[in-house]
Design an enzyme around this catalytic site. Structure first.
Site, PDB file in Angstrom:
ATOM      1  CG  ASP A 246      -2.280   0.664   0.936  1.00  0.00           C
ATOM      2  OD1 ASP A 246      -2.255   1.860   0.570  1.00  0.00           O
ATOM      3  OD2 ASP A 246      -3.337   0.038   1.080  1.00  0.00           O
ATOM      4  CG  HIS A 273      -0.627   1.684  -3.330  1.00  0.00           C
ATOM      5  ND1 HIS A 273      -1.882   1.421  -2.835  1.00  0.00           N
ATOM      6  CD2 HIS A 273      -0.256   0.576  -4.024  1.00  0.00           C
ATOM      7  CE1 HIS A 273      -2.251   0.201  -3.198  1.00  0.00           C
ATOM      8  NE2 HIS A 273      -1.279  -0.323  -3.924  1.00  0.00           N
TER       9      HIS A 273
END
Length: 432
Positions: A246, A273
């Site tokens: 993430d 991310h």
């Protein structure tokens, strides 16, 4: 981290550092490399079974200013609660392993390890709650075992997270480390890996330093953010490598309070991310410096994300000396992160500066809510390959157009700038 990988990161950072003089960090403290604790209060030994009691007992009886030292071997433990002024020293060759037993982390409602409407049913593996001073030091490893089969079940923490996503619920999985209402916390050198949920989550922290960390989880491990400062001030993350499933770093400012005076300096981000602010920014985020950062293969690169359900003022954010490669969205400043969101908490991004930011291809997105709340962004020496594309919507962009590549909409193309070549060369040299 392999030698080749470390050299690759270092070369990329050095290339970007040569572009311009260092800017003043936004953390208001004077930051220096942490040193080992002067005193060791206890040296627990691993039993090969559950070491929770001996570790917690050592922490509780350790005086402020000293460290609990873990030597070589594997220590297996359930949740641990840190004490003010005490350092957990994970020595070289030591691995502190989180046992994958939901019952050990459950808050008493029987939800840990299950899918529910909320996802707060588990205690963290290591918690700093209302503490001052201390932290985690050493060259050892803390392993959250997110990919291990949970006790009494048939799936891993990460599989639970994916099933929750598919079923529209929230997984109840423990964060690896939670820092809550704390002051003057220091992490140095340690490797954090395979968290069931966030690796480091912060709430209302005043003063935190993360120096020389390695954070490593697979790209498919959902919600395994690297470091997430929330409602926190005076935070520095430096000389670290972060690869997660993430956000590599996610600065948040939800209902608990604003986040400000944060420095992200001299770091390497692998898969993940990206370098994110949001999505909760309704209490405001400001005075953030991202300098000398390599983002290699992150889906998003430099990212500010929010929407009208959780938006607020994000201001005085500077990105300086950044190299990007293999990013789908190298720049993603999006005030419509969830286009279907409803509410009156309107995101406003202003005084956002990109200086000496170089990359290859991808979408360069800047999207405000409307013309009354347009983004305010300044570009200085921002250069990507000509195959990159700008997507601008409700964005006021200030730039010397000969200094930006590919050209902003309505401008003629320039030749490949030397700054982009230098950034690409750093990646090539590091790969060999």
């Amino acid at each position: 981290m392999t030698k080749r990988f470390r050299n690759w990161a270092l070369l990329s950072i050095l290339a970007s550092m040569a572009v311009c003089p260092a800017a003043k960090a936004q953390d208001r403290r004077t930051i220096a490399e942490p040193v080992a604790p002067h005193a060791v209060c206890d040296r627990p030994v691993p039993t090969g079974k559950n070491d929770t009691f001996s570790l917690q007992d050592a922490i509780e009886h350790c005086p402020a200013g000293a460290a609990v030292y873990l030597g070589r071997g594997e220590f297996r433990s359930g949740p641990l609660e840190m004490k003010s002024g005490v350092t957990l020293w994970v020595g070289r060759g030591a691995t502190l392993i989180a046992i994958p037993d939901p019952a050990a982390y459950d808050k008493g409602l029987g939800q840990c390890g299950r899918i529910a409407g909320k996802g707060d049913g588990c205690r963290p593996f290591i918690s700093f709650s209302k503490t001052r001073g201390g932290g985690i030091y050493g060259e050892g490893i803390i392993d959250g075992q997110g990919g291990a089969i949970m006790g009494g079940g048939t799936e891993t923490w990460w599989q639970l997270a994916r099933r929750a996503q598919a079923e529209g619920g929230n997984q109840n999985a423990p964060r690896l480390i939670q820092i809550d209402h704390a002051q003057d916390i220091t992490f140095s050198g340690v490797t954090l890996r395979n968290a069931p949920n966030f690796h480091v989550a912060m709430n209302r922290v005043e003063g935190a330093t993360f120096w020389g960390l390695t954070i490593d989880s697979p790209a498919y491990a959902r919600n395994t953010d690297g470091i997430a400062p929330g409602a926190s001030q005076d935070v520095t993350i430096t000389h670290s490598l972060i690869r997660t499933g993430d956000d590599n770093v996610a600065i948040k400012a939800g209902d608990n309070g604003s986040s400000s005076y944060i420095s992200i300096i001299d770091n390497y981000f692998g898969w993940g991310h990206g370098m994110s602010i949001g999505s909760e920014v309704n209490s405001g985020a400001s005075d953030i410096l991202v300098r000398n950062l390599t983002l290699d293969g992150t889906t998003s690169g430099l990212r500010i994300k929010s929407d009208v359900s959780r938006g607020g003022l994000v201001q005085r954010v500077t990105y300086e000396n950044v190299c990007l490669r293999g990013n789908r969205w190298p720049v993603a400043f999006d005030a419509k992160y969830d286009p279907s969101a409803q509410g009156t908490r309107i995101p406003v991004y202003r005084q956002i500066v990109l200086r000496h930011v170089h990359g290859d291809t991808g979408v360069l997105l800047m999207r405000g809510v409307d013309e009354g709340h347009a983004l305010d962004v300044a570009l200085e020496d921002v250069r990507f390959a000509n195959s990159a594309t700008w997507q601008l919507e409700h964005a006021n962009v200030t730039a010397n157009h000969s200094d930006v590549s590919p050209p902003l909409p309505g401008r003629a193309a320039e030749s490949l700038p030397r700054g982009l070549e230098a950034c690409a060369r750093a990646f090539r040299d590091g790969k060999r």
